[in-house]
Design a protein around this motif. Structure first.
Motif, mmCIF file in Angstrom:
data_model
loop_
_atom_site.group_PDB
_atom_site.id
_atom_site.type_symbol
_atom_site.label_atom_id
_atom_site.label_comp_id
_atom_site.label_asym_id
_atom_site.label_seq_id
_atom_site.Cartn_x
_atom_site.Cartn_y
_atom_site.Cartn_z
ATOM 1 N N PHE A 189 0.855 -1.142 -0.023
ATOM 2 C CA PHE A 189 0.001 0.023 0.164
ATOM 3 C C PHE A 189 0.966 1.294 -0.005
ATOM 4 C CE2 PHE A 189 -2.555 -3.369 1.716
ATOM 5 C CZ PHE A 189 -4.027 -3.067 1.023
ATOM 6 N N GLU A 190 2.281 1.189 -0.191
ATOM 7 C CA GLU A 190 3.041 2.279 -0.393
ATOM 8 C C GLU A 190 3.512 2.688 -1.545
ATOM 9 O OE1 GLU A 190 6.294 1.151 2.142
ATOM 10 O OE2 GLU A 190 5.375 1.098 3.868
ATOM 11 N N GLY A 191 3.536 3.953 -1.982
ATOM 12 C CA GLY A 191 3.899 4.282 -3.193
ATOM 13 C C GLY A 191 3.701 5.813 -3.445
ATOM 14 N N GLU A 192 3.719 6.183 -4.729
ATOM 15 C CA GLU A 192 3.424 7.558 -5.038
ATOM 16 C C GLU A 192 2.107 7.957 -4.877
ATOM 17 O OE1 GLU A 192 5.880 10.148 -5.267
ATOM 18 O OE2 GLU A 192 7.427 8.599 -4.651
ATOM 19 N N PRO A 193 1.653 8.955 -4.494
ATOM 20 C CA PRO A 193 0.107 9.419 -4.623
ATOM 21 C C PRO A 193 -0.468 9.155 -5.888
ATOM 22 C CG PRO A 193 1.372 11.104 -3.656
ATOM 23 C CD PRO A 193 2.220 10.271 -4.033
ATOM 24 N N HIS A 194 0.054 9.214 -7.273
ATOM 25 C CA HIS A 194 -0.417 9.066 -8.260
ATOM 26 C C HIS A 194 -0.796 7.629 -8.616
ATOM 27 C CE1 HIS A 194 3.678 8.608 -9.476
ATOM 28 N NE2 HIS A 194 3.379 7.780 -10.289
ATOM 29 N N GLU A 195 -0.321 6.651 -7.859
ATOM 30 C CA GLU A 195 -0.298 5.231 -8.133
ATOM 31 C C GLU A 195 -1.529 4.685 -7.376
ATOM 32 O OE1 GLU A 195 3.855 3.021 -7.934
ATOM 33 O OE2 GLU A 195 3.854 4.571 -6.597
ATOM 34 N N GLY A 196 -2.130 5.345 -6.459
ATOM 35 C CA GLY A 196 -3.502 4.931 -5.891
ATOM 36 C C GLY A 196 -3.233 3.822 -5.194
ATOM 37 N N ARG A 197 -2.330 3.831 -4.306
ATOM 38 C CA ARG A 197 -2.154 2.384 -3.848
ATOM 39 C C ARG A 197 -2.428 2.653 -2.002
ATOM 40 N NH1 ARG A 197 1.611 -0.858 -6.533
ATOM 41 N NH2 ARG A 197 2.208 -2.281 -4.614
ATOM 42 N N THR A 198 -2.748 3.852 -1.780
ATOM 43 C CA THR A 198 -3.082 4.157 -0.383
ATOM 44 C C THR A 198 -4.145 3.432 0.217
ATOM 45 O OG1 THR A 198 -1.942 6.549 -0.663
ATOM 46 C CG2 THR A 198 -3.415 6.012 1.415
ATOM 47 N N LEU A 199 -3.964 3.085 1.648
ATOM 48 C CA LEU A 199 -5.182 2.353 2.253
ATOM 49 C C LEU A 199 -5.932 3.605 2.950
ATOM 50 C CD1 LEU A 199 -6.556 -0.219 3.095
ATOM 51 C CD2 LEU A 199 -4.913 -0.464 5.031
ATOM 52 N N TYR A 200 -7.099 3.699 2.693
ATOM 53 C CA TYR A 200 -7.746 4.711 3.161
ATOM 54 C C TYR A 200 -8.778 4.415 4.354
ATOM 55 C CZ TYR A 200 -6.263 8.013 -0.315
ATOM 56 O OH TYR A 200 -5.278 8.636 -1.142
ATOM 57 N N HIS A 201 -8.477 3.156 4.867
ATOM 58 C CA HIS A 201 -9.520 2.569 5.961
ATOM 59 C C HIS A 201 -8.748 3.266 7.445
ATOM 60 C CE1 HIS A 201 -10.567 0.189 2.493
ATOM 61 N NE2 HIS A 201 -11.444 -0.577 3.244
ATOM 62 N N GLY A 202 -9.256 4.529 7.407
ATOM 63 C CA GLY A 202 -8.983 5.007 8.715
ATOM 64 C C GLY A 202 -10.176 5.170 9.436
ATOM 65 N N HIS A 203 -10.208 5.450 10.963
ATOM 66 C CA HIS A 203 -11.249 5.632 11.550
ATOM 67 C C HIS A 203 -11.104 6.874 12.471
ATOM 68 C CE1 HIS A 203 -12.570 1.450 10.532
ATOM 69 N NE2 HIS A 203 -11.303 1.417 10.679
ATOM 70 N N THR A 204 -12.404 7.296 12.870
ATOM 71 C CA THR A 204 -12.520 8.681 13.789
ATOM 72 C C THR A 204 -11.682 8.641 15.027
ATOM 73 O OG1 THR A 204 -14.800 8.998 12.714
ATOM 74 C CG2 THR A 204 -13.868 10.289 14.799
ATOM 75 N N TYR A 205 -11.740 7.281 15.614
ATOM 76 C CA TYR A 205 -10.906 7.306 16.909
ATOM 77 C C TYR A 205 -9.722 6.671 16.788
ATOM 78 C CZ TYR A 205 -15.117 9.356 19.087
ATOM 79 O OH TYR A 205 -16.333 10.261 19.070
ATOM 80 N N THR A 206 -9.186 6.513 15.726
ATOM 81 C CA THR A 206 -7.962 5.726 15.482
ATOM 82 C C THR A 206 -6.747 6.462 16.266
ATOM 83 O OG1 THR A 206 -8.224 5.106 13.345
ATOM 84 C CG2 THR A 206 -6.020 5.195 14.109
ATOM 85 N N GLY A 207 -6.205 5.495 17.050
ATOM 86 C CA GLY A 207 -4.774 6.179 17.884
ATOM 87 C C GLY A 207 -5.403 6.993 19.056
ATOM 88 N N ASN A 208 -6.455 6.512 19.647
ATOM 89 C CA ASN A 208 -6.907 7.382 20.970
ATOM 90 C C ASN A 208 -6.013 7.171 22.087
ATOM 91 O OD1 ASN A 208 -8.527 7.123 23.697
ATOM 92 N ND2 ASN A 208 -9.781 8.438 22.188
#
Length: 350
Positions: A189-208
């Motif tokens: 899931f790592e790469g340049e932004p234009h590659e579209g590899r980002t994992l966008y599954h974040g959550h509101t309370y992540t890292g509380n």
């Protein structure tokens, strides 16, 4: 996503075990669909490839008469081999399309504390990987000393590609979960932004911060108080106490245990194996009786679930076991639930 980024976009099949439970979001219900819990939401779920769980109750004509199925090594081996054969067939039928095998390792909780035979998980993981799939271990229920190891996967020498954790991470004090993955999967899931590899599954309370602090404190206590070893000792005591008290009980069909995770299955008849009619409400009545005596346990179908904390001291464990055994022995399973409740003295449930 990792399979797609690796160039295997055709790998979309998720393999799961029958009776598995993985949560109540749409995706989790799809992988661990339990009709009694999830039926209204079935149209929203996606299809998974389910394979049979190793279940010694299904093995007939083998083993020692009168011995509980999960205590019978011959029946456990037969159940393991049959389940592995079924998995091998499924992997062959779905060759090149399997994305992952999602499994509760060693103990399937919502299936009634169904304990997998020794060697099953190790062999199943090897087969899935050989077929090109990933191994996803759901240790939300089994993790953090509940099976006599820090993680249940360790009992089978399996290193999953993805490890799902929650519950015991904070000792139950605050809600927190974590998903661990190998470097290979994270790197997909790592790469340049234009590659579209980002994992966008974040959550509101992540890292509380508060939940993380509670989890760090809980993990420190788990290590300092040697709760893994204590959980293993508790397992020995639970098995010994229940065998001594219930081995000859005509309505105890099986006692399944790994670590502190324990399921006591109630049946109308042990031989031939005959489940209770739903009207008997066998396990709920045991749980009600235990509650009257000061112990909270829960039913899953006709299974009484006993799952004490690994941190529990020996004296409290003995008290809990005594109440549980007394509650089982106090219930008259020959009477329908309605008759039994009508005969309960006024105020007995207060």
């Amino acid at each position: 996503g990792a399979q797609r980024h690796a160039g295997d976009a055709q790998r979309t099949t998720v393999v799961t075990l029958s009776g598995g439970y993985h949560g109540d979001t749409v995706g989790a219900m799809s992988m661990g669909f339990i009709r009694a819990m999830h039926r209204p939401f079935e149209p929203l779920t996606f299809r998974c490839a389910r394979t049979q769980a190793p279940d010694p109750r299904r093995v007939q004509g083998l083993g020692e008469p009168g011995l509980w199925p999960s205590w019978d090594e011959q029946r456990m081996r037969a159940a393991r081999d049959r389940a592995l054969d079924a998995l091998a067939q499924l992997l062959e039928e779905r060759a090149g399309r399997v994305a992952a095998f999602v499994v509760e390792p060693v103990v399937q909780g919502a299936a009634g504390m169904l304990v997998q035979p020794q060697g099953y998980l190790h062999e199943a993981a090897a087969m899935v990987r050989e077929a090109g799939g990933l191994v996803v271990a759901d240790e939300v229920a089994t993790g953090f000393a509940r099976t006599g190891a820090l993680f249940a996967c360790q009992l089978e020498e399996v290193r999953p590609d993805i490890l799902c954790l929650a519950k015991g991470l904070s000792g139950g004090y605050l809600p927190i979960a974590a998903t661990l993955a190998t470097e290979a999967i994270a790197g997909a899931f790592e790469g340049e932004p234009h590659e579209g590899r980002t994992l966008y599954h974040g959550h509101t309370y992540t890292g509380n911060a508060l939940a993380c602090a509670a989890s760090l404190a809980s993990l420190e206590l788990l290590e300092r108080r040697r709760l893994v070893e204590r959980g293993a000792r508790h397992s020995e005591r639970i098995r010994a106490a229940l065998f001594e008290a219930l081995a000859e009980h005509p309505h105890i069909g099986d006692v399944r245990n790994r670590g502190v995770m324990t399921g006591i299955e109630l049946v109308a008849s042990r031989d031939p194996w005959t489940p209770f009619a739903p009207a008997v409400a066998a396990a709920p009545r045991v749980c009600d009786e235990a509650r009257r005596r000061g112990l909270f346990v829960r039913p899953i179908g006709d299974v009484v679930v006993f799952n004490p904390a690994p941190a529990m001291d020996e004296a409290t464990l003995e008290r809990c076991l005594g109440i549980l055994i007394d509650a089982i022995c106090a219930v008259d399973f020959t009477r329908p639930a309605t008759d039994a409740l009508a005969a309960t003295p006024a105020g007995a449930a207060d």
